[in-house]
Design a protein around this motif. Structure first.
Motif, PDB file in Angstrom:
ATOM      1  N   UNK A 101       0.955  -1.072   0.103  1.00 26.68           N
ATOM      2  CA  UNK A 101       0.086   0.203   0.219  1.00 26.68           C
ATOM      3  C   UNK A 101       0.932   1.190  -0.042  1.00 26.68           C
ATOM      4  N   UNK A 102       1.893   1.316   0.940  1.00 29.22           N
ATOM      5  CA  UNK A 102       2.721   2.230   0.959  1.00 29.22           C
ATOM      6  C   UNK A 102       3.545   2.825  -0.394  1.00 29.22           C
ATOM      7  N   UNK A 103       4.302   1.528  -0.949  1.00 24.47           N
ATOM      8  CA  UNK A 103       4.788   1.837  -2.299  1.00 24.47           C
ATOM      9  C   UNK A 103       3.990   2.317  -3.335  1.00 24.47           C
ATOM     10  N   UNK A 107       4.186   5.709  -5.232  1.00 25.36           N
ATOM     11  CA  UNK A 107       4.192   5.937  -6.537  1.00 25.36           C
ATOM     12  C   UNK A 107       3.306   6.949  -7.205  1.00 25.36           C
ATOM     13  N   UNK A 108       2.316   7.072  -6.522  1.00 26.89           N
ATOM     14  CA  UNK A 108       1.243   7.669  -7.033  1.00 26.89           C
ATOM     15  C   UNK A 108       1.247   9.277  -6.646  1.00 26.89           C
ATOM     16  N   UNK A 109       2.227   9.361  -5.769  1.00 28.12           N
ATOM     17  CA  UNK A 109       2.601  10.879  -5.244  1.00 28.12           C
ATOM     18  C   UNK A 109       1.455  11.360  -4.335  1.00 28.12           C
ATOM     19  N   UNK A 110       0.900  10.758  -3.401  1.00 27.48           N
ATOM     20  CA  UNK A 110      -0.102  11.141  -2.128  1.00 27.48           C
ATOM     21  C   UNK A 110       0.992  11.307  -1.026  1.00 27.48           C
ATOM     22  N   UNK A 133       9.661   3.152   3.037  1.00 25.64           N
ATOM     23  CA  UNK A 133       8.431   3.793   2.569  1.00 25.64           C
ATOM     24  C   UNK A 133       7.689   4.370   3.299  1.00 25.64           C
ATOM     25  N   UNK A 134       7.553   3.999   4.423  1.00 27.82           N
ATOM     26  CA  UNK A 134       6.793   4.732   5.543  1.00 27.82           C
ATOM     27  C   UNK A 134       7.257   6.205   5.516  1.00 27.82           C
ATOM     28  N   UNK A 135       8.442   6.457   5.705  1.00 27.72           N
ATOM     29  CA  UNK A 135       9.052   7.851   5.960  1.00 27.72           C
ATOM     30  C   UNK A 135       8.705   8.611   4.781  1.00 27.72           C
ATOM     31  N   UNK A 136       8.962   8.008   3.556  1.00 26.44           N
ATOM     32  CA  UNK A 136       8.836   8.816   2.355  1.00 26.44           C
ATOM     33  C   UNK A 136       7.252   9.274   2.310  1.00 26.44           C
TER      34      UNK A 136
END
Length: 528
Positions: A101-103, A107-110, A133-136
């Motif tokens: 979900x995070x990836x 990738x979609x920029x949310x 991924x979580x911190x991004x």
């Protein structure tokens, strides 16, 4: 008063001012202590108010759609049972879907919903695999929160620069100032950013303070040169070969060996080539190996570790390091202009085959050489599951990473068809997600065969877990027929059929949930 209280009024008399006729000394002492406490509190002057923290940096990314926001809240609140034994029930493991979900959201920029950031940081605190991924996804607000809560300090350590705005790569004075005066995390972030923008400028900046840096810092800075590594870095890396830190010397040698035209690569090629030759005397051309008899000072300078690990012979240890660091192009010229596949197929005398092939595997992985990787992998249907060149399934998994994603998936699908799932778990882990149709079909067919054989499904729980995360959600329709409880053969394990039914129901449910997640995270509208 304090002294009298500690020693006792029998041993330390009260001051005359505290004596009250008719009152015992201990009571008088306690009354005076109470008065002093009230006096001290009443005389306390208010201090200036503490300045509130600066607001978090703005997050310009578009917010999540409402359905995706609700889905994230559900994923973060799922806490599956931790009991031992095989996993039962048809409910999907939502926490295992959180990384995907995070990836997809990244990738979609949310951007992350602020109210869910504490739960997201708590999840990342407990699972290090979630942190990148979580911190991004969490963005600048996560760093703002991490400065206020010691439980989330990992976010500051894991984020280069900890959210500090870095100067432009063209602002030379400010770059130099931050490099000389900044915190370590800021300097690492600066060097990494500059290396991606201008590799030469980053290297020149590093040389200005190299001699005064701590050994552990030199190692971290040196690792940043992997980005944009080129022949222009060779003089600096050659100088680092004489560093006083063994780890720094080893990393410099590794980087130089990744440059096929470097002087170190040439030296290692010469040493390795002198150890391996083709014996044409016998009827069948055979590789002969003469491992080094000593590790001289020049070899140590070029990164060869002289002391082998426990249980390893010195000569084989030195040989492996030489062959691993030599450019793979060396061997075609040295061994009669043969192709990698022809070289790997040659017999090796005196039981040196495993050592030689293992070193070639490490070289192919380090140099990302697809041709040598294919030769060492061999055909997926080969009778020996370890392959003609790779010495273990772990080596094969590393070699597969050098191949294009589609070719990698086709190779693993062929391997599963020939060797089944019990040998395939490590290989599946390096395949791109979602699995291609041939690979997904091979996994489902192998699971179906195990189901019909009456084996317990928890023997394949690892592969089933991978399938839940990696199968294309479109496979759910095909898998629907496998959710029924099968007829158990006479020699089947008791109750295996119901276990398989639950496992396939969970798989189908998870695939449908992944399809829903994908639909809930569409690409943001332009300008959003």
């Amino acid at each position: 008063m304090v002294t009298s209280a500690l020693l006792g009024t029998d041993r330390r008399a009260l001051p005359p001012a505290l004596h009250t006729p008719g009152r015992e000394a201990p009571v008088a002492l306690l009354d005076e202590a109470a008065v002093q406490t009230v006096r001290r509190r009443a005389g306390l002057r208010p201090a200036p108010a503490v300045a509130p923290p600066e607001p978090a940096l703005p997050d310009p990314r578009p917010p999540l759609p409402p359905a995706a926001r609700r889905r994230l809240a559900t994923l973060l609140t799922d806490h599956p049972g931790t009991g031992s034994g095989g996993r039962r029930g048809a409910a999907p493991d939502l926490m295992e879907l959180l990384p995907q979900w995070l990836a997809l959201a990244n990738a979609r920029g949310y951007g992350a919903p602020p109210e869910l950031l504490p739960a997201l940081l708590d999840a990342a605190r407990g699972r290090t695999d979630l942190r990148p991924q979580a911190l991004t996804f969490a963005g600048p607000r996560a760093l703002w929160l991490a400065r206020l809560n010691p439980h989330w300090k990992f976010a500051l350590r894991a984020t280069p620069g900890s959210g500090v705005a870095l100067p432009s790569a063209d602002d030379t004075p400010e770059v130099q100032r931050l490099w000389e005066e900044g915190l370590f995390a800021e300097r690492v972030a600066l060097l990494t950013t500059l290396r991606a923008h201008d590799p030469g400028a980053a290297r020149r900046l590093l040389t200005t303070t190299w001699q005064t840096e701590r050994a552990e810092d030199r190692l971290m800075f040196l690792d940043s040169l992997r980005t944009g590594l080129s022949a222009a870095d060779e003089p600096f890396l050659e100088q680092a070969l004489t560093d006083r830190s063994r780890n720094v010397r080893s990393t410099a040698a590794e980087l130089l060996s990744a440059l096929p035209e470097s002087a170190l690569a040439g030296r290692m090629a010469s040493r390795a080539a002198s150890c391996v030759a083709v014996d044409h005397v016998s009827n069948t051309p055979t590789l002969t190996v003469e491992a080094p008899h000593e590790c001289d000072v020049a070899m140590e300078r070029d990164g060869v570790a002289p002391k082998p690990p426990a249980g390893r012979g010195e000569r084989s240890w030195w040989l492996g390091q030489l062959v691993e660091a030599a450019p793979l192009a060396t061997w075609s010229t040295r061994l009669g202009h043969r192709t990698p596949a022809e070289i790997v197929a040659l017999p090796v005398a005196d039981d040196w085959r495993a050592e030689l092939h293992a070193a070639w595997c490490r070289a192919a992985v380090r140099q990302r050489d697809a041709t040598w990787s294919r030769a060492l992998l061999g055909a997926p249907a080969a009778p020996d599951a370890a392959g003609p060149g790779a010495v273990s399934l772990a080596e094969r998994a590393k070699l597969l990473a050098a191949l294009p994603a589609a070719e990698r998936a086709d190779w693993v699908a062929g391997f599963i068809a020939s060797h089944g799932l019990s040998e395939s778990f490590q290989l599946l882990g390096v395949c791109a997600v979602p699995w291609t149709e041939p690979l997904g079909r091979a996994v489902v067919d192998a699971l179906n065969i195990a189901r019909d054989a009456g084996s317990y499904p928890w023997s394949f729980s690892g592969v089933m877990g991978l399938a839940e995360r990696c199968l294309d959600p479109a496979e759910a329709i095909r898998l629907e027929a496998l959710t029924a409880i099968p007829d158990e053969p006479e020699d089947a394990s008791p109750g295996a059929g119901s276990y398989w039914s639950e496992a396939f129901q969970r798989l189908v449910t998870t695939l449908r949930l992944r399809a829903a997640i994908r639909d809930e995270l569409p690409p943001p509208a332009p300008g959003a």
